[in-house]
Design an enzyme around this catalytic site. Structure first.
Site, short mmCIF file in Angstrom:
data_model
loop_
_atom_site.label_atom_id
_atom_site.label_comp_id
_atom_site.label_asym_id
_atom_site.label_seq_id
_atom_site.Cartn_x
_atom_site.Cartn_y
_atom_site.Cartn_z
N LYS A 105 0.87 -1.19 0.00
CA LYS A 105 0.00 0.00 0.00
C LYS A 105 0.89 1.22 0.00
O LYS A 105 1.99 1.20 0.56
CB LYS A 105 -0.88 0.03 1.25
CG LYS A 105 -2.15 0.86 1.10
CD LYS A 105 -3.20 0.08 0.33
CE LYS A 105 -4.58 0.62 0.48
NZ LYS A 105 -5.61 -0.33 0.08
N ASP A 145 -6.89 4.00 -4.75
CA ASP A 145 -7.41 3.94 -3.39
C ASP A 145 -8.09 5.29 -3.14
O ASP A 145 -8.47 5.97 -4.10
CB ASP A 145 -6.26 3.64 -2.41
CG ASP A 145 -6.75 3.16 -1.05
OD1 ASP A 145 -7.15 2.00 -0.94
OD2 ASP A 145 -6.73 3.95 -0.08
#
Ligand code: NAD
Length: 417
Positions: A105, A145
C-alpha cells in the site's frame, strides 16, 4: 468515537487468528511486520513557480504468495503506520480469496482538492519516478485507493513505461478500459458485498428476498452493493451519506434514490423517503443486514452495544474498532469481514492483470462469473475454518485461512538469510 491505531488493530487480528493455528510464534511475529517501507519526499514545481515538498510512502508487507499488491491513496491523514497497516490487510485479503499476490500500500500526504490537475499530474509522476525501482508486473502492482482513480493510474503507467522504454500495462490496475483496464472493475467491490450477503443468507438457510438492509455510505462500494441486493429482491430500507440518512420501511426505490443522489449530490431530500435521520441512528436501526460502506472505525464499542441488525457485511475497510468487534461477537451478531466482503475490487484487479499478461480482454460476463467463483470459494473456506477451529467469529476464521496460506508459502520457500 474511539480512534484505533490501524497497525495495532491489524496485529491484534493476526494474533487472534494465530491462536487457532499451529504456526510457531517466531513465524507469526514475521507475519505481523512489513518487509520494507519506502519513505520519500517529492519536490514538485507548482503552477506559480514555487516548489512544494510532499511526504510519500510505499509499504511492501509480504511477498510470500506473489507480487505486492495494493492501492495508492492521496489524503492529508496518510502516515507511515497507516500504509503499513493497509499493506498488511492487503496480504491477508489476497490470501483469503486465494489470488496469487502479497500485499502493499502507498500514499502521499496531500489534500488533492487544493491542487490543479497539472500539479496533481506532476506530483503523481514524481511519485511514480520514486516507485519505479520497486514496482513492476512481477514485483509490486499498485492500484487506486482513496482520492485516486483511473487518471492517476494512467499517469503512473505512462511514467513507468516511458522510463523503462517498454509497454507494461500490468504494472498497475484500475486503469481506464482503453489503457488496459478490465470490464466489471468499477462494480466489483459492491458485487462482492452482494455475493457475500447472498452466501451468508444461503448458509443460514434464509431467503435473501426477505431481507431488510441499511447501507451507511452511498459511494462506489455502498450504492452498487445496494443496487445488486435490490436486484435480488432485498429491501434497501435505509441509506446514508455524509449529509445524513434516509428511510422508508417499505424499501427506498433504490434506483430513484441513486438518481436523486446523482442529481443533488446527497440522499437527503429524496421524496421516496418517509423519514430522515442521523448516520448514528442508521447504524443502530432494526434491520436484518447492516452494510457499513463509508469509513474505518465507524462503529465503536458503545455503538456496537446498540446495533440491532442480525448481520453486518463490511463493505468499508475496518469499519469496526477491535472493541466493537468483541462486543458484537459477545452479542452473537454475525459479522462478515472486509477481507472477504470487499475483496471484489482486488479480485477484478487480479483479472485485469491476467488479461494484461494475456494481451486480451474478457467480457464483463466472464469477469462477473469468475468473481462469483472466487467469493463463493473463500466464503466456504471461511465457514469450514469457523466450524473446524471453533473460532469465535467469521473474521477470525477468515484470518486463520489467510494466515495459514501465507505461512504455507513461506515454509515451502524457506528462510533466506
Ligand atoms: P466513495 O468515496 O465512493 O463513497 C464513500 C461514501 O461514504 C460517500 O457516499 C460519502 O458521502 C459517504 N460518507 C462519508 N462519511 C460518511 C459518514 N460519516 N457517514 C455516512 N456516510 C459517509 O468511497 P468507496 O470507494 O465507496 O469506498 C468506501 C469504503 O469502501 C472505504 O472504506 C474503502 O476503503 C472501501 N473499499 C472500496 C473499494 C472500491 O473499490 N471502491 C474497494 C475496497 C474497499
Amino acid at each position: 468515537m474511539t480512534e484505533a491505531n490501524p497497525y495495532e488493530s491489524l496485529q491484534e487480528q493476526i494474533d487472534e487468528a494465530a491462536d487457532f493455528l499451529d504456526i510457531p510464534r517466531d513465524h507469526i511475529e514475521r507475519l505481523k511486520r512489513p518487509e520494507r517501507v519506502l519513505e520519500t519526499t517529492l519536490s514538485v514545481e507548482m503552477d506559480d513557480g514555487s516548489v512544494e515538498v510532499f511526504d510519500a510512502y510505499r509499504s511492501q508487507f509480504n511477498g510470500d504468495r506473489g507480487p505486492y499488491k495494493g492501492g495508492i491513496r492521496y489524503h492529508p491523514g496518510v502516515s507511515r503506520d497507516e500504509v503499513k497497516a493497509l499493506s498488511g490487510w492487503m496480504v491477508y485479503k489476497c490470501a483469503a480469496v486465494d489470488i496469487p499476490y502479497g500485499g502493499g500500500k502507498g500514499g502521499i500526504e496531500i489534500d488533492p482538492s487544493e491542487y490543479s490537475e497539472g500539479e496533481l499530474e506532476r506530483i503523481t509522476r514524481s511519485f511514480a519516478k520514486e516507485l519505479r525501482p520497486l514496482i513492476g508486473v512481477d514485483r509490486d502492482i499498485p492500484a487506486p485507493d482513496v482520492n485516486t482513480g483511473q487518471r492517476e493510474m494512467n499517469w503512473i503507467k505512462d511514467t513507468y513505461e516511458t522510463m523503462e522504454g517498454t509497454t507494461a500495462p500490468g504494472v498497475i490496475t484500475g486503469k481506464a478500459i482503453d489503457s488496459g483496464g478490465s470490464a466489471g472493475r468499477v462494480e466489483a467491490t459492491g458485487r462482492s458485498v452482494m455475493l457475500t450477503t447472498r452466501e451468508a443468507y444461503d448458509h443460514f438457510g434464509k431467503d435473501i428476498s426477505e431481507a431488510t438492509v441499511a447501507v451507511q455510505g452511498y459511494g462506489n462500494a455502498g450504492a452498487i452493493a445496494a443496487r445488486l441486493l435490490d436486484d435480488l429482491g432485498a429491501d434497501i430500507v435505509a441509506a446514508s451519506d455524509s449529509a445524513g440518512a434516509i428511510y422508508n420501511p417499505d424499501g427506498l426505490a433504490e434506483r430513484a434514490a441513486r438518481e436523486h443522489k446523482f442529481e443533488t449530490g446527497q440522499l437527503t431530500g429524496f421524496e421516496g423517503a418517509t423519514e430522515e435521520f442521523s448516520n448514528e441512528e442508521l447504524l443502530t436501526m432494526d434491520v436484518d443486514v447492516l452494510i457499513p460502506a463509508a469509513l474505518e472505525n465507524a462503529i465503536d464499542a458503545e455503538l456496537a452495544e446498540r446495533v440491532q441488525a442480525d448481520m453486518i457485511v463490511e463493505a468499508a475497510n475496518g469499519p469496526l474498532t477491535p472493541d466493537a468487534d468483541y462486543v458484537l461477537t459477545e452479542r452473537d451478531v454475525a459479522v462478515f469481514p472486509d477481507i472477504l466482503a470487499n475483496a471484489g475490487g482486488v479480485i477484478v484487479s487480479y483479472f485485469e492483470w491476467v488479461q494484461n499478461r494475456q494481451r486480451m480482454s474478457w467480457t464483463e460476463e466472464r469477469v462477473n462469473s469468475e468473481l462469483e467463483r472466487y467469493v463463493e470459494d473463500a466464503f466456504d473456506a471461511m465457514v469450514e475454518a469457523h466450524e473446524t477451529h471453533g473460532t469465535p467469529n467469521y473474521r477470525t476464521a477468515m484470518y486463520a485461512v489467510a494466515l495459514q496460506r501465507v505461512q504455507n508459502a513461506a515454509e515451502e520457500a524457506g528462510i533466506w538469510p
